[in-house]
Design a protein around this motif. Structure first.
Motif, mmCIF file in Angstrom:
data_model
loop_
_atom_site.group_PDB
_atom_site.id
_atom_site.type_symbol
_atom_site.label_atom_id
_atom_site.label_comp_id
_atom_site.label_asym_id
_atom_site.label_seq_id
_atom_site.Cartn_x
_atom_site.Cartn_y
_atom_site.Cartn_z
ATOM 1 N N THR A 29 0.669 -1.004 0.357
ATOM 2 C CA THR A 29 -0.173 0.439 0.083
ATOM 3 C C THR A 29 1.288 1.313 -0.313
ATOM 4 O OG1 THR A 29 -1.669 -1.102 1.302
ATOM 5 C CG2 THR A 29 -1.247 1.194 0.834
ATOM 6 N N ILE A 62 0.970 5.677 -0.656
ATOM 7 C CA ILE A 62 0.801 6.924 0.243
ATOM 8 C C ILE A 62 1.972 6.724 1.145
ATOM 9 C CG2 ILE A 62 -0.505 4.429 1.292
ATOM 10 C CD1 ILE A 62 -2.233 6.303 2.969
ATOM 11 N N SER A 69 0.720 8.806 6.615
ATOM 12 C CA SER A 69 -0.948 8.937 6.350
ATOM 13 C C SER A 69 -1.415 7.788 6.433
ATOM 14 C CB SER A 69 -0.597 9.227 5.100
ATOM 15 O OG SER A 69 0.031 10.244 4.647
ATOM 16 N N LEU A 70 -0.877 6.038 6.628
ATOM 17 C CA LEU A 70 -1.970 5.311 7.016
ATOM 18 C C LEU A 70 -2.067 5.130 7.992
ATOM 19 C CD1 LEU A 70 -2.251 2.472 5.164
ATOM 20 C CD2 LEU A 70 -0.936 1.740 5.617
ATOM 21 N N GLU A 97 -2.735 7.639 9.882
ATOM 22 C CA GLU A 97 -3.309 8.875 10.540
ATOM 23 C C GLU A 97 -4.677 7.820 10.144
ATOM 24 O OE1 GLU A 97 -4.928 12.404 11.430
ATOM 25 O OE2 GLU A 97 -3.127 11.293 11.917
ATOM 26 N N ASN A 98 -5.393 7.419 8.983
ATOM 27 C CA ASN A 98 -6.539 6.856 7.971
ATOM 28 C C ASN A 98 -7.070 5.978 9.328
ATOM 29 O OD1 ASN A 98 -8.343 6.430 6.200
ATOM 30 N ND2 ASN A 98 -7.304 4.792 5.184
ATOM 31 N N ALA A 99 -5.931 4.670 9.722
ATOM 32 C CA ALA A 99 -6.464 4.006 10.692
ATOM 33 C C ALA A 99 -7.255 4.172 12.041
ATOM 34 C CB ALA A 99 -5.280 2.882 11.041
ATOM 35 N N LYS A 119 -8.295 7.498 12.081
ATOM 36 C CA LYS A 119 -9.221 8.290 12.029
ATOM 37 C C LYS A 119 -10.435 6.733 12.195
ATOM 38 C CE LYS A 119 -11.848 11.225 8.542
ATOM 39 N NZ LYS A 119 -11.224 12.335 7.760
ATOM 40 N N LYS A 120 -10.669 5.928 11.418
ATOM 41 C CA LYS A 120 -11.675 5.228 11.198
ATOM 42 C C LYS A 120 -12.017 4.316 13.054
ATOM 43 C CE LYS A 120 -11.698 4.652 6.565
ATOM 44 N NZ LYS A 120 -11.525 3.805 5.909
ATOM 45 N N ASP A 139 -0.765 4.577 16.380
ATOM 46 C CA ASP A 139 -2.144 4.269 16.095
ATOM 47 C C ASP A 139 -2.451 4.982 17.738
ATOM 48 O OD1 ASP A 139 -2.354 3.433 13.565
ATOM 49 O OD2 ASP A 139 -2.463 1.422 14.814
ATOM 50 N N ILE A 163 -9.205 0.358 5.974
ATOM 51 C CA ILE A 163 -8.452 1.316 6.310
ATOM 52 C C ILE A 163 -7.996 1.624 4.647
ATOM 53 C CG2 ILE A 163 -8.135 1.075 8.669
ATOM 54 C CD1 ILE A 163 -4.973 0.157 7.737
ATOM 55 N N ASP A 164 -8.462 0.571 3.699
ATOM 56 C CA ASP A 164 -8.176 0.871 2.489
ATOM 57 C C ASP A 164 -6.476 0.744 1.935
ATOM 58 O OD1 ASP A 164 -10.551 2.181 1.604
ATOM 59 O OD2 ASP A 164 -9.493 4.418 2.388
#
Length: 493
Positions: A16, A21, A25-26, A28-30, A32-33, A60, A203-204
């Protein structure tokens, strides 16, 4: 849904990141979820104590602390102040919260029970060693506190894809917010009991990698089921949906074969027959007039009639009388199509050491003790799954290993874990219902692997609907049968 090993998850993260990314950022995305889920599920006046480790799981936790604070929650963060070696991304997120006066950062040793909700972000899926005594003491202290507890990714003390030592110290979560994939440890009784409710957060991660990576382990989710389920065609007749023959029952045990027969009907069988002793004739004919009765013996079965173009489900309430054993073994010697074998049919095969008589592509549905009688002891449920893989390939059969998360094991050594169902189904008769469901689906010409996957999911989903209607304590296996129709309605909406 695929289940990946810890090393495969790490590769997926890397793939990924290679797509453009950044790792931060990864993270941050995790985070945020996770924060969004927490905001949606907890009241705004609640407060959080977040325990962060030095790796990316701790990172995290730092990011979640910042996001919860920004949404108006009170947050305390706890770290090991004697260990300043943080991962790069964890260090970035720690430095982001240091200037925030409203977030207190303390050492683990300074924690006192303040009735804050506890978030465990100590170790993630990469844990590969036993916890140190300091962490064990911390976890034991946290486990004693009666507040809601959340683990990020995986409860501290668990490994992603292997068993833990007996009496290991593990954080006891009420919720586990995991990323993208189930871990195998969530699905086994020795380890899953620490996880609480599993929430899988997308988390895409790289879809191409996920599609291409190979694994033997899967979770049965609704996407899989909707691809398997075949709605009934309007221009059809009873012969279109197959002939199911349920074989079982003995004096005092007619309820078992009655439930199997009824569940086969409710699952959609076009023609349903029951072979049972004459002592059950009135019971079955009065309770299920739609089923055609074939008598065999007086108080127990002494012959199993072979019919063409039928699928047999054998075992519920069968008993182990000598004549019944002879009837089953003679049937299997002469019948070469796939059958569903459960309960006493399995016990008879185990006692007579006649596993070689099971026709190829058949389905057996043992609970752990029945499995042990058939194939020998296993040290734990992880080893039992591996033994089941070996035996499924060796005998070229499908093994449905019943447990809290029932597993379908295929002759190709694939393992499909079911996540529907609940403890209200832990009552005598629930397995008999599954036998009827499986027999019916195979008779309706579902591919056998798909019938097994769909069958265990349907069985569990009906159990969930029954528990919602009647409670886990009060629900009965017959309530489960009566909810099969609700599951089909659910699939058709």
């Amino acid at each position: 849904m695929k289940i990946l090993s810890s090393s495969q998850i790490k590769e997926c993260d890397s793939a990924t990141i290679e797509k453009g990314i950044s790792s931060i950022s990864l993270m941050e995305n995790a985070a945020k979820k996770c924060a969004n889920w927490i905001v949606d599920n907890f009241k705004s006046n609640q407060s959080f104590s977040i325990f962060c480790g030095n790796g990316n799981n701790g990172g995290d936790g730092f990011a979640i602390a910042r996001m919860l604070y920004e949404k108006g929650f009170d947050v305390d963060v706890f770290i090991d102040e004697n260990n300043s070696k943080f991962s790069e991304d964890a260090k970035i997120n720690l430095n982001k919260i240091k200037p925030i006066s409203g977030i207190t950062i303390k050492d683990y040793s300074e924690f006192e029970n303040n009735n804050f909700i506890i978030i465990d972000a100590l170790f993630g899926y990469g844990l590969n060693r036993e916890l140190s005594d300091d962490f064990k003491n911390l976890i034991e202290k946290l486990n004693q506190i009666q507040v809601p507890k959340i683990s990020i990714d995986i409860p501290t003390g668990l490994y992603a894809d292997k068993i833990i030592e007996e009496n290991s110290t593990v954080f006891k979560a009420d919720f586990t917010l995991t990323f993208q994939f189930y871990k195998r440890s969530f699905l086994h009784p020795e380890t899953g009991k620490f996880c609480g409710k599993i929430i899988v957060l997308n988390i895409d991660l790289d879809k191409d990698f996920i599609n291409e990576i190979e694994t033997d382990y899967f979770v049965i989710d609704e996407t899989v089921i909707k691809n398997i389920y075949k709605p009934r065609e309007e221009f059809s007749h009873k012969g279109t949906f197959g002939k199911s023959i349920l074989v079982g029952g003995s004096y005092g045990k007619m309820g078992a074969i009655l439930m199997s027969s009824l569940s086969a009907l409710k699952t959609g069988s076009g023609l349903t027959f029951t072979i049972a002793p004459e002592c059950g004739n009135v019971i079955l004919q009065s309770q299920i007039p739609e089923v055609m009765f074939i008598g065999s013996g007086g108080n127990y079965i002494d012959k199993i009639e072979i019919q063409d173009k039928a699928v047999y489900g054998i075992g519920p309430g069968l008993g182990k009388e000598i004549e019944t054993q002879k009837a089953l073994l003679e049937f299997l010697e002469n019948y070469k199509n796939a059958v569903v074998l459960d309960a006493d049919a399995l016990n008879i095969l185990a006692e007579n050491q006649k596993l070689n008589l099971i026709p190829k592509n058949s389905v057996i549905t043992p609970h752990p003790l029945e499995f042990e009688r058939l194939f020998g002891k296993s040290a734990n449920s992880f080893e039992r799954i591996e033994l089941a893989k070996q035996k499924a390939k060796e005998l070229q059969i499908f093994i449905i290993l019943k447990d809290h998360h029932t597993a379908v094991i295929t002759p190709e050594k694939k393992v499909f874990y079911n996540i529907t169902g609940n403890s209200g189904m832990a009552k005598g008769g629930s397995g008999d219902v599954l036998t009827g469901i499986l027999t019916s689906l195979i008779s309706q010409k579902y591919d056998i692997e798909k019938a097994c996957i769909f069958g265990v999911w349907l069985h569990g989903k009906a159990g969930d609907f029954a528990a919602a209607a009647y409670s886990k304590e009060a629900m009965l296996p017959t309530d489960l049968i009566n909810k099969i129709g609700s599951v089909y309605q659910y699939l058709n909406t």
